[in-house]
Scaffold this motif. Structure first.
Motif, PDB file in Angstrom:
ATOM      1  N   GLN A  69       9.707  56.145   8.201  1.00 21.12           N
ATOM      2  CA  GLN A  69      10.562  56.692   9.253  1.00 21.12           C
ATOM      3  C   GLN A  69      11.432  57.819   8.704  1.00 21.12           C
ATOM      4  N   PHE A  70      11.982  57.610   7.495  1.00 18.01           N
ATOM      5  CA  PHE A  70      12.813  58.644   6.867  1.00 18.01           C
ATOM      6  C   PHE A  70      12.010  59.934   6.680  1.00 18.01           C
ATOM      7  N   LEU A  71      10.780  59.804   6.185  1.00 15.89           N
ATOM      8  CA  LEU A  71       9.960  60.996   5.936  1.00 15.89           C
ATOM      9  C   LEU A  71       9.715  61.777   7.224  1.00 15.89           C
ATOM     10  N   GLY A  72       9.509  61.081   8.334  1.00 18.69           N
ATOM     11  CA  GLY A  72       9.338  61.752   9.617  1.00 18.69           C
ATOM     12  C   GLY A  72      10.616  62.449  10.069  1.00 18.69           C
ATOM     13  N   ARG A  73      11.746  61.735   9.931  1.00 23.68           N
ATOM     14  CA  ARG A  73      13.036  62.328  10.317  1.00 23.68           C
ATOM     15  C   ARG A  73      13.351  63.538   9.443  1.00 23.68           C
ATOM     16  N   TRP A  74      13.060  63.406   8.138  1.00 19.95           N
ATOM     17  CA  TRP A  74      13.350  64.494   7.195  1.00 19.95           C
ATOM     18  C   TRP A  74      12.514  65.726   7.530  1.00 19.95           C
ATOM     19  N   ALA A  75      11.244  65.542   7.852  1.00 22.86           N
ATOM     20  CA  ALA A  75      10.382  66.679   8.191  1.00 22.86           C
ATOM     21  C   ALA A  75      10.931  67.411   9.413  1.00 22.86           C
ATOM     22  N   ASP A  76      11.367  66.642  10.428  1.00 17.87           N
ATOM     23  CA  ASP A  76      11.930  67.257  11.631  1.00 17.87           C
ATOM     24  C   ASP A  76      13.224  68.009  11.309  1.00 17.87           C
ATOM     25  N   LEU A  77      14.112  67.358  10.541  1.00 13.91           N
ATOM     26  CA  LEU A  77      15.392  67.969  10.180  1.00 13.91           C
ATOM     27  C   LEU A  77      15.183  69.227   9.346  1.00 13.91           C
ATOM     28  N   LYS A  78      14.296  69.143   8.360  1.00 15.13           N
ATOM     29  CA  LYS A  78      14.025  70.288   7.489  1.00 15.13           C
ATOM     30  C   LYS A  78      13.503  71.474   8.307  1.00 15.13           C
ATOM     31  N   GLN A  79      12.612  71.183   9.239  1.00 20.44           N
ATOM     32  CA  GLN A  79      12.057  72.252  10.072  1.00 20.44           C
ATOM     33  C   GLN A  79      13.153  72.924  10.896  1.00 20.44           C
ATOM     34  N   SER A  80      14.057  72.110  11.463  1.00 22.57           N
ATOM     35  CA  SER A  80      15.144  72.670  12.278  1.00 22.57           C
ATOM     36  C   SER A  80      16.113  73.475  11.434  1.00 22.57           C
ATOM     37  N   VAL A  81      16.501  72.946  10.276  1.00 22.25           N
ATOM     38  CA  VAL A  81      17.436  73.657   9.403  1.00 22.25           C
ATOM     39  C   VAL A  81      16.805  74.953   8.908  1.00 22.25           C
ATOM     40  N   ASP A  82      15.548  74.888   8.508  1.00 19.94           N
ATOM     41  CA  ASP A  82      14.862  76.098   8.057  1.00 19.94           C
ATOM     42  C   ASP A  82      14.820  77.156   9.159  1.00 19.94           C
ATOM     43  N   ALA A  83      14.593  76.717  10.411  1.00 20.31           N
ATOM     44  CA  ALA A  83      14.547  77.665  11.531  1.00 20.31           C
ATOM     45  C   ALA A  83      15.899  78.341  11.728  1.00 20.31           C
ATOM     46  N   VAL A  84      16.988  77.556  11.601  1.00 17.37           N
ATOM     47  CA  VAL A  84      18.327  78.136  11.756  1.00 17.37           C
ATOM     48  C   VAL A  84      18.620  79.100  10.614  1.00 17.37           C
ATOM     49  N   ILE A  85      18.329  78.680   9.403  1.00 19.74           N
ATOM     50  CA  ILE A  85      18.659  79.503   8.236  1.00 19.74           C
ATOM     51  C   ILE A  85      17.869  80.815   8.248  1.00 19.74           C
ATOM     52  N   THR A  86      16.624  80.728   8.646  1.00 22.59           N
ATOM     53  CA  THR A  86      15.794  81.939   8.650  1.00 22.59           C
ATOM     54  C   THR A  86      15.793  82.617  10.008  1.00 22.59           C
ATOM     55  N   LYS A  87      16.625  82.115  10.938  1.00 24.98           N
ATOM     56  CA  LYS A  87      16.745  82.652  12.303  1.00 24.98           C
ATOM     57  C   LYS A  87      15.398  82.629  13.009  1.00 24.98           C
ATOM     58  N   GLY A  88      14.693  81.510  12.801  1.00 20.29           N
ATOM     59  CA  GLY A  88      13.421  81.314  13.489  1.00 20.29           C
ATOM     60  C   GLY A  88      12.347  82.295  13.074  1.00 20.29           C
TER      61      GLY A  88
END
Length: 109
Positions: free
Chosen positions: A88-107
């Motif tokens: 469950q953690f690995l799934g949550r982490w993948a989702d969180l990482k994707q969202s944070v990466d999108a914000v940091i790189t401005k999508g």
């Protein structure tokens, strides 16, 4: 690094479960592995309360074994509930990482 303690809460549990998934491990060894992955602020003393909580939650189990280098050691292993929590953690982490990466790189813009 500035105070990253708040950022690490929740993430550290997943990292510990992932390390324990590799095989039985004792507290000091776990602290050394975390440090080798870059978690420099974690000592053996800060690991044991986390392991105790995880054991109470049924995520890890422990067994005492003789050590060739001194007193008995408590070895921790992952339970079925711990394996499920890790997944469950690995799934949550993948989702969180994707969202944070999108914000940091401005999508990617």
């Amino acid at each position: 690094m500035a105070d990253s303690t708040q950022m690490l809460k929740g993430i550290l549990d997943g990292c510990i479960l992932s390390i324990i998934e590799e095989g039985e491990i004792y507290g000091y060894e776990l602290a050394e592995k975390l440090q080798s992955y870059g978690f420099q602020s974690f000592s053996e003393g800060s690991i044991y309360p986390l392991l105790l909580r995880m054991q109470k939650e049924g995520l890890v189990s422990s067994v005492q074994r003789k050590s060739t280098a001194g007193p008995k050691r408590k070895y921790y292993s992952l339970t079925e509930a711990g394996q499920a929590e890790l997944e469950q953690f690995l799934g949550r982490w993948a989702d969180l990482k994707q969202s944070v990466d999108a914000v940091i790189t401005k999508g990617g813009q």
